[in-house]
Design an enzyme around this catalytic site. Structure first.
Site, mmCIF file in Angstrom:
data_model
loop_
_atom_site.group_PDB
_atom_site.id
_atom_site.type_symbol
_atom_site.label_atom_id
_atom_site.label_comp_id
_atom_site.label_asym_id
_atom_site.label_seq_id
_atom_site.Cartn_x
_atom_site.Cartn_y
_atom_site.Cartn_z
ATOM 1 N N GLY A 209 0.839 -1.215 0.000
ATOM 2 C CA GLY A 209 0.000 0.000 0.000
ATOM 3 C C GLY A 209 0.862 1.248 0.000
ATOM 4 N N GLY B 30 -0.296 4.818 -1.345
ATOM 5 C CA GLY B 30 -1.399 5.524 -0.691
ATOM 6 C C GLY B 30 -0.908 6.626 0.235
ATOM 7 N N GLN B 31 -1.851 7.276 0.885
ATOM 8 C CA GLN B 31 -1.522 8.376 1.807
ATOM 9 C C GLN B 31 -0.527 7.929 2.887
ATOM 10 O OE1 GLN B 31 -4.483 11.126 4.171
ATOM 11 N NE2 GLN B 31 -4.217 9.288 5.388
ATOM 12 N N LEU C 286 -0.012 -1.973 4.712
ATOM 13 C CA LEU C 286 -0.970 -0.871 4.564
ATOM 14 C C LEU C 286 -1.874 -1.106 3.352
ATOM 15 C CD1 LEU C 286 1.524 2.094 5.152
ATOM 16 C CD2 LEU C 286 0.398 0.652 6.835
ATOM 17 N N ALA C 287 -1.727 -2.246 2.701
ATOM 18 C CA ALA C 287 -2.555 -2.525 1.520
ATOM 19 C C ALA C 287 -3.974 -2.813 1.973
ATOM 20 C CB ALA C 287 -2.005 -3.730 0.772
ATOM 21 N N GLN D 288 -8.485 -2.377 0.630
ATOM 22 C CA GLN D 288 -9.606 -1.676 0.032
ATOM 23 C C GLN D 288 -10.068 -0.815 1.201
ATOM 24 O OE1 GLN D 288 -12.299 0.179 -0.705
ATOM 25 N NE2 GLN D 288 -13.578 -1.407 0.204
ATOM 26 N N THR E 118 -8.026 -0.782 12.534
ATOM 27 C CA THR E 118 -8.780 0.461 12.380
ATOM 28 C C THR E 118 -9.854 0.638 13.430
ATOM 29 O OG1 THR E 118 -10.552 1.427 11.009
ATOM 30 C CG2 THR E 118 -10.062 -0.866 10.619
ATOM 31 N N GLU F 256 -12.691 1.455 12.782
ATOM 32 C CA GLU F 256 -13.953 0.924 12.238
ATOM 33 C C GLU F 256 -14.329 -0.399 12.916
ATOM 34 O OE1 GLU F 256 -16.409 1.705 9.536
ATOM 35 O OE2 GLU F 256 -15.737 3.589 10.385
ATOM 36 N N TYR G 130 -16.149 -3.905 5.424
ATOM 37 C CA TYR G 130 -14.773 -3.456 5.650
ATOM 38 C C TYR G 130 -14.366 -3.695 7.105
ATOM 39 C CZ TYR G 130 -11.014 -0.095 6.607
ATOM 40 O OH TYR G 130 -9.843 0.489 7.022
ATOM 41 N N LYS H 299 -11.499 -6.237 8.514
ATOM 42 C CA LYS H 299 -10.374 -5.721 9.295
ATOM 43 C C LYS H 299 -10.318 -6.371 10.679
ATOM 44 C CE LYS H 299 -8.010 -2.490 7.032
ATOM 45 N NZ LYS H 299 -6.539 -2.426 6.986
ATOM 46 N N HIS I 158 -7.355 9.284 9.943
ATOM 47 C CA HIS I 158 -6.214 10.181 9.770
ATOM 48 C C HIS I 158 -6.193 10.655 8.325
ATOM 49 C CE1 HIS I 158 -5.142 5.969 9.628
ATOM 50 N NE2 HIS I 158 -4.229 6.251 8.721
ATOM 51 N N ARG J 178 -4.929 12.935 1.051
ATOM 52 C CA ARG J 178 -6.089 12.063 1.213
ATOM 53 C C ARG J 178 -6.820 11.896 -0.122
ATOM 54 N NH1 ARG J 178 -8.207 7.926 4.012
ATOM 55 N NH2 ARG J 178 -9.516 8.538 5.771
HETATM 56 N N1 GDD Z 1 -16.887 9.472 2.210
HETATM 57 C C1 GDD Z 1 -17.941 10.224 2.549
HETATM 58 N N2 GDD Z 1 -18.549 10.990 1.601
HETATM 59 N N3 GDD Z 1 -18.329 10.217 3.829
HETATM 60 C C2 GDD Z 1 -19.370 11.009 4.173
HETATM 61 C C3 GDD Z 1 -20.020 11.829 3.258
HETATM 62 C C4 GDD Z 1 -19.600 11.815 1.894
HETATM 63 O O1 GDD Z 1 -20.138 12.491 1.037
HETATM 64 N N4 GDD Z 1 -20.997 12.512 3.917
HETATM 65 C C5 GDD Z 1 -20.927 12.136 5.189
HETATM 66 N N5 GDD Z 1 -19.947 11.220 5.368
HETATM 67 C C6 GDD Z 1 -19.621 10.525 6.621
HETATM 68 C C7 GDD Z 1 -19.578 9.016 6.519
HETATM 69 O O2 GDD Z 1 -20.913 8.488 6.550
HETATM 70 C C8 GDD Z 1 -18.749 8.668 7.738
HETATM 71 O O3 GDD Z 1 -19.553 8.631 8.877
HETATM 72 C C9 GDD Z 1 -17.787 9.861 7.856
HETATM 73 O O4 GDD Z 1 -18.301 10.894 7.003
HETATM 74 C C10 GDD Z 1 -16.348 9.574 7.464
HETATM 75 O O5 GDD Z 1 -16.348 8.922 6.225
HETATM 76 P P1 GDD Z 1 -14.971 8.656 5.426
HETATM 77 O O6 GDD Z 1 -14.198 9.904 5.311
HETATM 78 O O7 GDD Z 1 -15.332 7.941 4.175
HETATM 79 O O8 GDD Z 1 -14.128 7.732 6.415
HETATM 80 P P2 GDD Z 1 -14.536 6.471 7.315
HETATM 81 O O9 GDD Z 1 -14.659 6.946 8.727
HETATM 82 O O10 GDD Z 1 -15.677 5.733 6.736
HETATM 83 O O11 GDD Z 1 -13.255 5.535 7.166
HETATM 84 C C11 GDD Z 1 -11.929 6.048 7.233
HETATM 85 O O12 GDD Z 1 -11.423 5.934 8.538
HETATM 86 C C12 GDD Z 1 -11.263 4.597 9.017
HETATM 87 C C13 GDD Z 1 -10.710 4.685 10.449
HETATM 88 O O13 GDD Z 1 -11.763 4.898 11.335
HETATM 89 C C14 GDD Z 1 -11.084 5.260 6.231
HETATM 90 O O14 GDD Z 1 -9.818 5.854 6.153
HETATM 91 C C15 GDD Z 1 -10.913 3.817 6.668
HETATM 92 O O15 GDD Z 1 -10.031 3.151 5.778
HETATM 93 C C16 GDD Z 1 -10.344 3.811 8.097
HETATM 94 O O16 GDD Z 1 -10.203 2.487 8.546
#
Ligand code: GDD
Length: 338
Positions: A8, A11-12, A78-79, A81, A123, A125, A147, A151, A177, A182
């Protein structure tokens, strides 16, 4: 000279970790999937300092060959989806890459050189529908997406190989992060990139978002990769939560980011009818589109990084407001350069 193999790497996190390890004098190897067109992603600027090896975490043979070629002291996996929302569309491949891919890596280490130190990107998550506030290393898991489930399997298989074979394998339970690097699909960058389009490109179509109430513990990726490295420098392998210890709603990120670009927003309406309006011009700049909602949401994440702070001597350096500022300023600058 120490050697590290990073999957990975484009990636970032892979890019910040590569920079850190190169600074520390490591020889850095990157595991990459072969593509028709070469694309170094976030490591394009340092690609000449990295040795790339073709391989794929879903292919055990390729990992064994990569380990034989690089002969690394440390492996950082870090690889993944990594986009949570996409995991509902591709639940099986997400499981193969994010779950079984980790077993492949551990198995490759077991079969080649058990002295290799292994970092697994776990994570927040995995906490999903949170069972305690804040979340730490003792909080029970309750993943809420394919996901998160994949994980969690990866997390436990890493612990299992540590306990079964004595591998030096660590899981970093990293909370969200972000950074200037990003991907555009993640909410923070989607917002800052959208603001640059509005402010610099004169395209006033509103930014369409999903759940504005979701709360996340956001830090800067540059700080978080330091924790990955620290985990592998300890006497004993262990698992650590890495977080800022603060939580903010998506709406707050939107507000702060617009403010950084000189626009004060006010929010009106609720749920799918909520909009963010420019206080001065009354223009709608943000609206909700339910296509961005998730089938099951993680409503609130807030981590307690105390163990990492005391045992690893790790501390975040970039706070929430600075993170927002860095991301907004970067996207404004990129829009100017285009
Ligand atoms: N992507 C996205 N797009 N998220 C949105 C949007 C939108 O338009 N509107 C609201 N959100 C909300 C999502 O529903 C979620 O609750 C929050 O914003 C963050 O979404 P993401 O930025 O897509 O990140 P994530 O929290 O789902 O996952 C990220 O963080 C995890 C660690 O907690 C990713 O980096 C994962 O790979 C990582 O494991």
């Amino acid at each position: 000279m120490k050697k590290a193999l990073i999957s990975g790497i484009c990636g970032q996190d892979g890019s910040y970790l590569s920079e850190l390890l190169l600074e520390k004098g490591y020889e850095v190897y990157g595991l990459v999937r072969r593509k028709a067109k070469e694309d170094y992603g976030n490591v394009a600027h340092i690609k000449d300092k990295i040795r790339f090896i073709y391989g794929d975490v879903t292919d055990l043979a390729s990992l064994i060959l990569a380990i034989k070629e690089a002969d690394p002291d440390e492996i950082y996996n870090l690889a993944a989806q990594s986009f949570v929302k996409a995991s509902w569309d591709s639940p099986v491949s997400t499981g193969e890459i994010d779950g079984l891919g980790v077993t492949n890596f551990l198995e490759a280490i077991r079969q080649t050189n058990r002295k290799i130190r292994f970092y697994q990107a776990s994570t927040s998550e995995m906490f999903g529908k949170v069972q305690a506030i804040p979340q730490d290393e003792t909080t029970p898991f309750y993943p809420r997406s394919p996901y998160g489930v994949a994980k969690l399997y990866a997390h436990w298989i890493t612990i299992n190989y540590r306990e079964s074979y004595g591998l030096f394998a660590c899981c970093g339970i990293l909370f969200n992060h972000e950074s200037e690097r990003r991907g555009l699909e993640f909410v923070t960058r989607k917002i800052t990139h959208g603001i640059a389009r509005i402010v610099k490109k004169g395209n006033r179509a509103p930014i369409e978002l999903g759940n504005l109430d979701a709360k996340r513990d956001w830090g800067h990726a540059r700080d978080y990769v330091k924790a990955m490295w620290l985990m592998l420098q300890q006497d004993k392998p262990d698992d650590y939560v890495i977080a800022s210890g603060e939580t903010h709603a998506v709406r707050e990120f939107v507000y702060e980011a617009f403010k950084e670009a000189g626009i004060e927003l006010e929010f009106k309406g609720k749920g799918v009818d909520e909009v963010g309006i420019d206080k001065k011009t009354k223009e709608v700049l943000v609206k909700v589109n339910p296509i961005f909602y998730r089938p099951a949401e993680v409503e609130l994440l807030i981590g307690n990084p105390k163990k990492a702070e005391t045992k690893l001597n790790w501390k975040k350096e970039i706070d929430f407001k600075t993170l927002v500022k860095l991301m907004v300023q970067n996207d404004l600058r990129l829009a100017d350069e285009e």
